[in-house]
Design a protein around this motif. Structure first.
Motif, PDB file in Angstrom:
ATOM      1  N   SER A  70      24.235 -29.361 -37.967  1.00  0.00           N
ATOM      2  CA  SER A  70      24.186 -27.922 -37.678  1.00  0.00           C
ATOM      3  C   SER A  70      25.548 -27.303 -37.961  1.00  0.00           C
ATOM      4  CB  SER A  70      23.808 -27.666 -36.215  1.00  0.00           C
ATOM      5  OG  SER A  70      22.576 -28.262 -35.942  1.00  0.00           O
ATOM      6  N   GLY A  71      26.590 -28.002 -37.561  1.00  0.00           N
ATOM      7  CA  GLY A  71      27.951 -27.502 -37.791  1.00  0.00           C
ATOM      8  C   GLY A  71      28.224 -27.323 -39.266  1.00  0.00           C
ATOM      9  N   ILE A  72      27.877 -28.354 -40.069  1.00  0.00           N
ATOM     10  CA  ILE A  72      28.108 -28.263 -41.525  1.00  0.00           C
ATOM     11  C   ILE A  72      27.314 -27.088 -42.104  1.00  0.00           C
ATOM     12  CG2 ILE A  72      27.684 -29.412 -43.756  1.00  0.00           C
ATOM     13  CD1 ILE A  72      28.198 -32.085 -42.300  1.00  0.00           C
ATOM     14  N   ALA A  73      26.036 -26.991 -41.659  1.00  0.00           N
ATOM     15  CA  ALA A  73      25.161 -25.941 -42.195  1.00  0.00           C
ATOM     16  C   ALA A  73      25.706 -24.552 -41.867  1.00  0.00           C
ATOM     17  CB  ALA A  73      23.754 -26.108 -41.623  1.00  0.00           C
ATOM     18  N   ILE A  74      26.119 -24.386 -40.601  1.00  0.00           N
ATOM     19  CA  ILE A  74      26.622 -23.065 -40.181  1.00  0.00           C
ATOM     20  C   ILE A  74      27.924 -22.746 -40.923  1.00  0.00           C
ATOM     21  CG2 ILE A  74      27.618 -21.791 -38.217  1.00  0.00           C
ATOM     22  CD1 ILE A  74      25.526 -23.310 -36.463  1.00  0.00           C
ATOM     23  N   PHE A  75      28.769 -23.752 -41.025  1.00  0.00           N
ATOM     24  CA  PHE A  75      30.053 -23.558 -41.691  1.00  0.00           C
ATOM     25  C   PHE A  75      29.844 -23.150 -43.159  1.00  0.00           C
ATOM     26  CE2 PHE A  75      33.649 -25.394 -44.145  1.00  0.00           C
ATOM     27  CZ  PHE A  75      34.657 -24.593 -43.635  1.00  0.00           C
ATOM     28  N   THR A  76      28.967 -23.903 -43.860  1.00  0.00           N
ATOM     29  CA  THR A  76      28.760 -23.588 -45.288  1.00  0.00           C
ATOM     30  C   THR A  76      28.123 -22.207 -45.457  1.00  0.00           C
ATOM     31  OG1 THR A  76      26.686 -24.812 -45.194  1.00  0.00           O
ATOM     32  CG2 THR A  76      28.567 -25.952 -46.156  1.00  0.00           C
ATOM     33  N   ASN A  77      27.185 -21.899 -44.571  1.00  0.00           N
ATOM     34  CA  ASN A  77      26.541 -20.580 -44.716  1.00  0.00           C
ATOM     35  C   ASN A  77      27.523 -19.444 -44.448  1.00  0.00           C
ATOM     36  OD1 ASN A  77      23.992 -19.904 -45.676  1.00  0.00           O
ATOM     37  ND2 ASN A  77      23.406 -18.974 -43.729  1.00  0.00           N
ATOM     38  N   LEU A  78      28.413 -19.688 -43.460  1.00  0.00           N
ATOM     39  CA  LEU A  78      29.453 -18.681 -43.173  1.00  0.00           C
ATOM     40  C   LEU A  78      30.333 -18.482 -44.397  1.00  0.00           C
ATOM     41  CD1 LEU A  78      30.734 -19.319 -39.529  1.00  0.00           C
ATOM     42  CD2 LEU A  78      29.863 -17.183 -40.471  1.00  0.00           C
ATOM     43  N   LEU A  79      30.671 -19.616 -45.016  1.00  0.00           N
ATOM     44  CA  LEU A  79      31.521 -19.561 -46.224  1.00  0.00           C
ATOM     45  C   LEU A  79      30.828 -18.760 -47.331  1.00  0.00           C
ATOM     46  CD1 LEU A  79      33.193 -23.031 -46.924  1.00  0.00           C
ATOM     47  CD2 LEU A  79      34.297 -20.859 -46.432  1.00  0.00           C
ATOM     48  N   PHE A  80      29.542 -19.103 -47.543  1.00  0.00           N
ATOM     49  CA  PHE A  80      28.790 -18.416 -48.604  1.00  0.00           C
ATOM     50  C   PHE A  80      28.684 -16.918 -48.313  1.00  0.00           C
ATOM     51  CE2 PHE A  80      26.494 -22.659 -49.152  1.00  0.00           C
ATOM     52  CZ  PHE A  80      27.363 -23.062 -50.155  1.00  0.00           C
ATOM     53  N   GLU A  81      28.372 -16.623 -47.055  1.00  0.00           N
ATOM     54  CA  GLU A  81      28.207 -15.219 -46.647  1.00  0.00           C
ATOM     55  C   GLU A  81      29.513 -14.443 -46.897  1.00  0.00           C
ATOM     56  OE1 GLU A  81      25.301 -14.218 -44.137  1.00  0.00           O
ATOM     57  OE2 GLU A  81      25.805 -12.314 -45.069  1.00  0.00           O
ATOM     58  N   LEU A  82      30.620 -15.072 -46.485  1.00  0.00           N
ATOM     59  CA  LEU A  82      31.937 -14.448 -46.636  1.00  0.00           C
ATOM     60  C   LEU A  82      32.272 -14.258 -48.123  1.00  0.00           C
ATOM     61  CD1 LEU A  82      34.422 -13.583 -44.881  1.00  0.00           C
ATOM     62  CD2 LEU A  82      35.405 -15.810 -45.411  1.00  0.00           C
ATOM     63  N   ALA A  83      31.998 -15.340 -48.885  1.00  0.00           N
ATOM     64  CA  ALA A  83      32.318 -15.299 -50.315  1.00  0.00           C
ATOM     65  C   ALA A  83      31.527 -14.197 -51.008  1.00  0.00           C
ATOM     66  CB  ALA A  83      32.004 -16.647 -50.954  1.00  0.00           C
ATOM     67  N   ILE A  84      30.240 -14.088 -50.652  1.00  0.00           N
ATOM     68  CA  ILE A  84      29.395 -13.050 -51.262  1.00  0.00           C
ATOM     69  C   ILE A  84      29.922 -11.660 -50.914  1.00  0.00           C
ATOM     70  CG2 ILE A  84      27.097 -11.959 -51.082  1.00  0.00           C
ATOM     71  CD1 ILE A  84      26.760 -14.321 -52.738  1.00  0.00           C
ATOM     72  N   ARG A  85      30.310 -11.474 -49.639  1.00  0.00           N
ATOM     73  CA  ARG A  85      30.818 -10.164 -49.220  1.00  0.00           C
ATOM     74  C   ARG A  85      32.102  -9.801 -49.972  1.00  0.00           C
ATOM     75  NH1 ARG A  85      28.924  -8.256 -43.762  1.00  0.00           N
ATOM     76  NH2 ARG A  85      27.085  -9.524 -43.431  1.00  0.00           N
ATOM     77  N   LEU A  86      32.994 -10.805 -50.114  1.00  0.00           N
ATOM     78  CA  LEU A  86      34.249 -10.545 -50.828  1.00  0.00           C
ATOM     79  C   LEU A  86      33.988 -10.282 -52.301  1.00  0.00           C
ATOM     80  CD1 LEU A  86      36.645 -13.218 -49.273  1.00  0.00           C
ATOM     81  CD2 LEU A  86      36.704 -10.752 -48.927  1.00  0.00           C
ATOM     82  N   GLU A  87      33.044 -11.048 -52.844  1.00  0.00           N
ATOM     83  CA  GLU A  87      32.784 -10.989 -54.277  1.00  0.00           C
ATOM     84  C   GLU A  87      32.045  -9.721 -54.685  1.00  0.00           C
ATOM     85  OE1 GLU A  87      34.337 -13.278 -55.832  1.00  0.00           O
ATOM     86  OE2 GLU A  87      33.789 -12.430 -57.766  1.00  0.00           O
ATOM     87  N   LYS A  88      31.362  -9.090 -53.711  1.00  0.00           N
ATOM     88  CA  LYS A  88      30.574  -7.887 -54.014  1.00  0.00           C
ATOM     89  C   LYS A  88      31.406  -6.826 -54.705  1.00  0.00           C
ATOM     90  CE  LYS A  88      26.457  -7.641 -51.234  1.00  0.00           C
ATOM     91  NZ  LYS A  88      25.882  -7.317 -49.955  1.00  0.00           N
ATOM     92  N   ARG A  89      32.709  -6.851 -54.390  1.00  0.00           N
ATOM     93  CA  ARG A  89      33.576  -5.826 -54.989  1.00  0.00           C
ATOM     94  C   ARG A  89      33.714  -6.020 -56.491  1.00  0.00           C
ATOM     95  NH1 ARG A  89      38.116  -6.715 -50.465  1.00  0.00           N
ATOM     96  NH2 ARG A  89      36.802  -6.237 -48.709  1.00  0.00           N
TER      97      ARG A  89
END
Lengths: 427, 128
Positions: A59-78
């Motif tokens: 669960s920790g790995i899954a949450i961590f990776t999803n947080l990373l992806f979510e963050l990366a997508i938000r940053l990359e949207k620009r």
């Protein structure tokens, strides 16, 4: 209903990035369900192989990776780097396969029903990429599953898997590849439908764009012919009239091309209703009266009034329009046209007869083929697209009817359409 | 003098409809997108709106939807005559549902026919 609003359509790239974002959001839901299921299993089923540490770690790995992806997508949207999205999507799929393998491993290796979790990345790959990636993901699932199987067996027995287990593993691997195949099959159907819809829209739009300037030309010519801008000399008027006739041909051609494309794409709107076929035939004759008179021809109508049949008015009008227009075009100056509507117990027939040059027997079979331009007396000098009779045949097929021709060279032709009486009407 | 707003984005057709309508005795305003049409109809009460469906910005059906939401009293509602080269019955039905008075296919109607359609619409408006 908004139609032709192409600006609302997403482009391929925008659609892809949108889907990746949706996948990440869905992942939150999926990971919550998996985490809760794992914790519930640990709590209520003490005999299971699942350990609390494993559930927490995954669960920790899954949450961590999803947080990373979510963050990366938000940053990359620009910046909206498309390659970034593609890489992220692939990485998410691989991470998910690894997580699901760990779930299967901790859930009992080959005997775990959690093996079906591998379906998720395969379906996601189908939604995001083309068929190559579906099989790539399927293959990756099989590889991870096999590795997990060997690791689980070595951990439990200290030896490589026995033959029975290998067969079982191979069976599951085959199931995964079948799932990949089905996913590919379903997405291909969906894709083909999307392509068809796009083609239909393109044809409609192209035909509209062609029709608009032709309509404007018709409007300007109509003012000249009506002497709205001063009286034209007879020869000026004759030229304007010819230009008007050519414009009519152009508009009919655009309609024919559009409708042939619609037939090909099976997107023709067909709405049969009960109507008076005699009245329709007379209306079409009336529309051609001007051209018939200009050619010094005569037209006679035979038919009972108020003869009800089931047909799509717009489409049957198109058939009659093509037949009467052809008859007038091909029977030459001073020719004679006869349009007859006859009622039979099981059908209604409309025939359009001319005393033109006729069609040679060998050419008659070619008549209803697409782009057919067979010799019909003056045909070399007569404009036509070779689509009208093909369209007429297809439209009569749509009505469960038919179109036939009887013709003798130098005597004339009779085109007859047959409509069945027992047809089902809408509304 | 009765007034008509022509919502049409093709310049030649604007010229033709304006010519035909002015000849028939109407005061004619022209615009080429649905947003401007909504603004103009909010500023002035037209007797008839001659509405094309495919516009460069927005669409005729979008205009009809937005216009319907104004819920104008029946007496001050203009008649809306749709002119389009779309021959699809479903589109005509949708225009009718959204409040269009009549639907004309441009390629089979001369500008004079369109002016006649506007005459008919104003007559209906007078009768209503």
């Amino acid at each position: 209903m908004e139609v032709y609003d192409l600006s609302a359509e997403l482009t391929g790239r925008e659609e892809f990035t949108k889907r990746v974002s949706v996948y990440i959001k869905l992942r939150w839901l999926l990971l919550s369900v998996l985490g809760i299921t794992g914790l519930t299993t640990v709590y209520y089923n003490k005999a299971s192989n699942v350990q609390i540490e494993t559930v927490l770690l995954l669960s920790g790995i899954a949450i961590f990776t999803n947080l990373l992806f979510e963050l990366a997508i938000r940053l990359e949207k620009r910046r909206l780097s498309f390659n970034f999205y593609v890489a992220t999507a692939l990485l998410i799929i691989i991470v998910d396969i690894a997580i699901f393998s760990a779930v299967v491993y901790s859930g009992g290796g080959s005997i775990s029903r959690a093996v079906l979790l591998y379906t998720i990345p395969i379906v996601i790959a189908g939604g995001l990429f083309n068929r190559l990636y579906i099989y790539f993901t399927g293959g990756l699932c099989v590889l991870f599953y096999m590795a997990m199987l060997i690791l689980a067996e070595v951990r439990l027995t200290g030896a490589l898997p026995a033959i029975g287990l290998v067969v079982q593993g191979a069976f599951y691997a085959c199931v995964l590849m079948v799932i990949a195949y089905l996913t590919d099959y379903l997405y291909t159907i969906k894709h083909n439908k999307e392509v068809e819809r796009a083609q239909t829209e393109l044809v409609s739009l192209a035909s509209h764009q062609l029709r608009t300037p032709a309509t404007a030309v018709k409007g300007f010519l109509s003012f000249l012919l009506d002497d709205e801008l001063g009286t034209l000399t007879p020869s000026q008027k004759d030229f304007a009239r010819q230009a008007y006739a050519e414009n009519e041909i152009q508009l009919r051609l655009i309609d024919n091309i559009l409708n042939v494309a619609r037939i090909d794409l099976q997107s023709l709107h067909f709405e049969p209703r009960v109507g008076d076929i005699s009245q329709l035939a007379q209306e079409v004759i009336e529309e051609h009266a001007g051209a018939i008179k200009r050619r010094g021809q005569t037209v006679t109508f035979h038919g009972a009034g108020n003869l009800k049949a089931v047909f799509d008015t717009q489409l049957l009008r198109m058939v009659l329009d093509n037949l009467i227009s052809n008859a007038s075009k091909y029977c030459g100056q001073g020719g004679r046209l006869v349009v007859a509507v006859k009622s039979y117990p099981k059908s209604i027939k409309v025939s359009v007869e001319d005393n033109g040059a006729g069609i040679a027997p060998a050419d008659q079979k070619q008549l209803f083929k697409r782009f057919s331009r067979v010799g019909r007396g003056q045909s070399d000098r007569t404009p036509g697209s070779g689509l009208g009779l093909y369209l007429a045949r297809e439209l009569m097929r749509l009505h469960n009817g038919k179109i036939e021709v009887v013709s003798y060279p130098n005597e004339g032709s009779v085109f007859t359409i047959t409509l069945p009486r027992k047809a089902k009407a809408n509304g | 003098m009765k007034s008509v707003l022509v919502v049409e984005d093709y310049p030649s057709l604007q010229t033709l409809y304006k010519f035909a309508l002015q000849k028939a005795g109407y005061a004619v305003d022209i615009c080429d997108d649905s947003e401007t049409a909504l603004r103009m109809t909010a500023q002035r009460a037209y007797d008839v709106i001659l509405l094309d469906l495919l516009l460069r910005r927005g669409s005729g059906l979008g205009f009809l939807k937005a216009f319907k939401q104004r819920h104008l009293p029946k007496a001050s509602q203009p008649k809306i005559v749709v002119i389009s080269n779309i021959k699809h019955p479903a589109v005509a039905k949708e225009a009718d549902r959204l409040g269009a008075t009549a639907y004309y296919v441009k390629s089979s109607s001369s500008p004079k026919d369109i002016a006649q359609a506007v005459d008919n619409a104003t007559r209906d408006k007078g009768a209503a």
